[in-house]
Design an enzyme around this catalytic site. Structure first.
Site, PDB file in Angstrom:
ATOM      1  N   ASP A  50      -0.441  27.455  54.169  1.00 22.83           N
ATOM      2  CA  ASP A  50      -1.862  27.611  53.931  1.00 22.83           C
ATOM      3  C   ASP A  50      -2.332  28.777  54.799  1.00 22.83           C
ATOM      4  OD1 ASP A  50      -4.400  27.216  52.936  1.00 22.83           O
ATOM      5  OD2 ASP A  50      -4.385  25.059  53.266  1.00 22.83           O
TER       6      ASP A  50
ATOM      7  N   GLU B  88     -20.904  20.540  49.291  1.00 21.17           N
ATOM      8  CA  GLU B  88     -19.610  19.881  49.487  1.00 21.17           C
ATOM      9  C   GLU B  88     -18.515  20.884  49.156  1.00 21.17           C
ATOM     10  OE1 GLU B  88     -18.491  16.574  47.086  1.00 21.17           O
ATOM     11  OE2 GLU B  88     -19.096  17.484  45.197  1.00 21.17           O
TER      12      GLU B  88
END
Length: 840
Positions: free
Chosen positions: A224, A589
């Site tokens: 990542d 969100e």
């Protein structure tokens, strides 16, 4: 290659090596629900919405369209000498982490809480992305984030996930195993966090022992982004960048999304931390992947290179986006108010996401050609009705919400004195300071744009309306809009401009708003101006974009306008029916956000209820006595207990993509019979959930939750009814290796054609140890005309479908005993059962 060149090729932004004929290549590309951050592309519903379709054949169509557009875009970029980020063939999708907790902000990117549903959707998505050519991959898909990764976002660089091995093997790993073994996924992305003390992006247990040794993975692993930095800086597993780089490569991470490998690997080799042959081995994996994609072969030899650019945003892709949105919509409740009558005279569309494009997109999205908001969809579907819109409240309390003020409508703008056109003259520049000749000049009817890594002219080029010199870059561009403002009434107007990044607003040559500086988000400012009806005012808005997300708006509030809350309530009083459109957007969100609001933290949620601003508005709308239909835009479960008790109808639209507004209207007016199903459990507002940072599965998801949900996993209603009957097993006793055929008849007993999602669950009758209460092991979405019946068939095998992890034996096993085969319309709506006895 020199050692330094090798190390540089193992970073996501691999530079060119001209003497070897190696072009530059950036491995970082996104395709979560459409090609993302690469300009114009078809935007499908967010991943959680695609999961709500419970339709794997449809998912195959979606991923084929995405890969067609990705290939076409890549070759167009390549022909123009572009080799940058978001222009390649290696895509970091899908996200198959388990959505174990509704508070996780990135849960919207997943296929929900169930490993089986996630695996079926994920495998189908990967196959569509990677194609079926025996020689050349169409794209590389990437299964992420491996593994045990689902928040909290604020702690993702530091926490150590330590689930029981049973939870690891039965919940967190099965989807990854399926994508590796069945999907033949070419890449896996590691996670930021630790797992059992090891960095997930440098874990011997995960990457060597599990992924390669046990599952036979032949592809490559990418970290990542900047997760290699975390190994030494935050996790403190080692002390230096070169030690982190050596550890990651040794344990199986070939590609660094970040900037650690390039400078640190040569140092690590010289210090004896890693052998150059180990670097070579990793690099061979990466170049093999590029060769499988045909990057070094003449394009005429590569089947996928012949996909024309015209497929990008093709009309049939737009139609498919609408169909997916239709199939994703979940009807939670309906007391008969839906579908709405075409004879309805007055409709009030109220709420903060009714006319917000962001409510369609979620995160990781491309630039849609002509997004249709829910308000516009309702207006299109009901041309003879009076449709009144009132936003009412902001999305959440305390948010400086640039979408709160209505855009200035075209009839109040003209590009020049005496012009009969409506809108403002837009001059688009390839510079960020309005210098040089404009690349494009056009009239824009309204100023309300949002681009995610896309050029303002991408959509025009996709439709063939702009060519060559008219293109504008995705970053470092500027726009000047000019013309005249025509106020309809005299009085004091509140004129508002908003942008990411800089903007300046002039009226009659006077500078009224000046924010010619960079902004990390869409920032708004307003000014009060006295204007006279019948007079034309010169208007100029200047805007520039530096990098990444771009957006700009020009809005106003007219004199005498009621406060938004009162305006919404009055609109409800004057209507025959109210459609409340609210919930969440990707602005509140999402992934590791820095701006927090009440009920939200770092992109995660601290309160699963609808935000308080919206709850108060809903109660006031309900008090008018008019029927209120709730439409929720969201990427996660919402605790809407009050609405369930008081409102006649509730729809979940998720983040429904570019044609989401049309799809919602199709369902509201009955042109589409809803059949979406919940891929997550909706919990009650007072439910005490386990600690968010606890990765134990006990008490989580329908598989382990002992309480009564607000709405169960798999729930979704229809405008028709279905009966189940004649459930049969071809054998009721079986050894673990024997296959069992399950058949049942499903009949449409209503008056409308519709889809039913037939679901199969297996439940242990006398469990020998702690395990899931029940587990989905089959689903089929079928279409039935009124009165039509169909026999549905499922195949199950105990060794595959009933296995659990035996921690004593360190292996999977099947417990002999009785199991209930359940079929029905949701995990809680079981219509028929049979008992299966499994022998040794």
């Amino acid at each position: 290659m020199t050692l330094e060149e090798k190390a540089a090729q193992m970073a996501n932004g691999a530079p060119a090596i001209p003497r070897l004929g190696v072009p530059a290549y950036d491995w970082w590309n996104e395709a979560l629900h459409g090609v993302a951050r690469a300009g114009a592309a078809t935007v499908f519903p967010q991943a959680i919405g695609m999961a709500a379709t419970f339709d794997t054949p449809l998912m195959a169509q979606i991923s084929t369209v995405i890969s067609d557009e990705a290939r076409a875009k890549h070759h167009e970029f390549f022909r123009n000498g572009q080799h940058g980020r978001y222009q390649g063939l290696t895509f970091w999708s899908p996200n198959i982490n388990i959505f174990r907790d509704p508070r996780w902000g990135r849960g919207q990117e997943t296929y929900g809480e169930d490993p089986y549903l996630t695996a079926r959707m994920g495998v189908t998505f990967v196959k569509g992305l990677q194609g079926d050519d025996p020689k050349y991959r169409k794209l590389d898909a990437t299964a992420k984030h491996f593994a045990v990764h689902s928040g909290p976002e604020a702690d993702r660089h530091t926490f150590d996930a330590r689930p029981s091995e049973r939870d690891l093997r039965e919940t967190y790993l099965p989807a990854f195993e399926a994508l590796v073994k069945e999907g033949q996924v070419d890449a896996v992305m590691g996670a930021y966090n630790r797992v059992y003390g090891e960095s997930a992006s440098a874990s011997k247990f995960l990457l060597q022992d599990t992924l390669r040794r046990d599952w036979g993975f032949k592809g490559y692993v990418v970290s990542d982004c900047w997760a290699i930095v975390d190994i030494w800086k935050h996790h403190k597993i080692v002390a230096t960048p070169e030690e982190a780089a050596a550890l990651a490569v040794k344990n199986g991470t070939e590609l660094d999304c970040g900037d650690t490998y390039a400078p640190s690997l040569p140092v690590a080799v010289r210090k004896g931390l890693i052998a150059e042959s180990e670097v070579d081995k990793a690099l061979v994996q990466l170049f093999t992947a590029r060769m499988r994609l045909g990057m070094f072969d003449p394009p005429e030899q590569v089947r996928w290179a012949r996909i024309p650019y015209s497929v990008n945003q093709a009309p049939e892709h737009d139609a498919l986006s609408r169909k997916v949105a239709q199939e994703s919509i979940v009807l939670l409740k309906n007391d008969g108010v839906l579908p709405l009558s075409r004879e309805t005279k007055r409709i009030a569309v109220v709420g903060p996401t009714a006319d917000d494009t962001m409510a369609l997109l979620g995160n990781y999205y491309g630039t849609p050609a002509a997004p249709v908001t829910i308000l516009q969809g309702i207006r299109d579907a009901a041309p003879n009705a009076q449709v009144v819109h009132a936003r009412g409240v902001d999305l959440v309390e305390g948010r400086d919400d640039p979408a709160a003020t209505p855009l200035i409508e075209p009839q109040y703008l003209r590009p020049a004195k005496g012009s009969t056109e409506r809108g403002l003259r837009g001059e688009y520049f390839r510079s960020r300071d309005l210098s040089g000749a404009p690349a494009l000049v056009r009239v824009d009817s309204q100023i309300g744009f949002r681009w995610d890594r896309g050029s303002p002219t991408d959509n025009l080029m996709a439709r063939g309306e702009a060519h060559g010199g008219q293109s504008v870059p995705a970053d470092n561009f500027s726009i000047r809009w000019s013309g005249q403002l025509l106020p309809p009434v005299s009085g004091t107007y509140q004129i508002e401009a908003a942008a990411n990044d800089g903007f300046r607003l002039y009226v009659d040559g006077k500078l009224l708003l000046d924010h010619w500086d960079k902004s990390d988000r869409l920032r708004a400012d307003s000014v009060s101006v006295k204007l006279d009806a019948g007079r034309a005012y010169d208007l100029r808005l200047e805007y520039y974009e530096e990098e990444r997300d771009a957006g700009v708006r020009l809005a106003w509030r007219m004199p005498g306008a009621k406060p938004p809350f009162e305006e919404a309530v009055q609109a409800a009083r004057d209507s025959d029916v109210v459609v409340f459109v609210g919930g969440l957007t990707g602005d509140v969100e999402g992934e590791e956000m820095t701006v927090n609001y009440p009920g939200f933290s770092g992109g995660d949620r601290t309160d699963t209820r609808l935000p308080e601003t919206q709850r108060k508005l809903l109660e006031a709308l309900h008090a008018t006595g008019k029927p209120v239909v709730m439409v929720l835009t969201t990427g996660s479960a919402l605790a809407v207990d009050w609405a369930k008790q008081n409102l006649p109808a509730i729809l979940v639209a998720w983040y429904p993509g570019q044609r989401g507004g049309n799809a919602v209207a199709d369902v509201l007016f009955g042109d589409t019979n809803p059949a979406g199903r919940l891929p997550v459990t909706f919990y009650k507002a007072d439910e005490k959930l386990p600690a968010f940072d606890d990765y134990a599965m006990r008490g989580r998801t329908y598989r382990y939750f002992e309480g009564e949900p607000l709405y169960a996993f798999g729930h979704g209603l229809s405008y028709t009814t279905f009966d189940y009957g004649n459930l049969k097993l071809d054998r009721e006793r079986a050894a673990s290796s024997q296959a069992i055929k399950v058949t049942l008849d499903v009949k449409n007993t209503g008056t409308r054609a519709g889809d039913e999602v037939v679901q199969l669950y297996l439940k242990p009758v006398d469990p020998k140890h702690e395990r899931a209460r029940k587990e989905m092991r089959g689903f089929q979405r079928i279409h039935l005309a009124p009165g039509e019946s169909r026999t549905v068939t499922f195949d199950i095998t105990p060794a595959k479908d009933l296995r659990t992890w035996d921690e004593n034996r360190d292996a999977y096993s099947v417990d002999p005993g009785r199991y209930e085969v359940q079929v029905g319309a949701s995990s809680a709506d079981v219509r028929a059962t049979k008992t299966l006895t499994v022998t040794k």
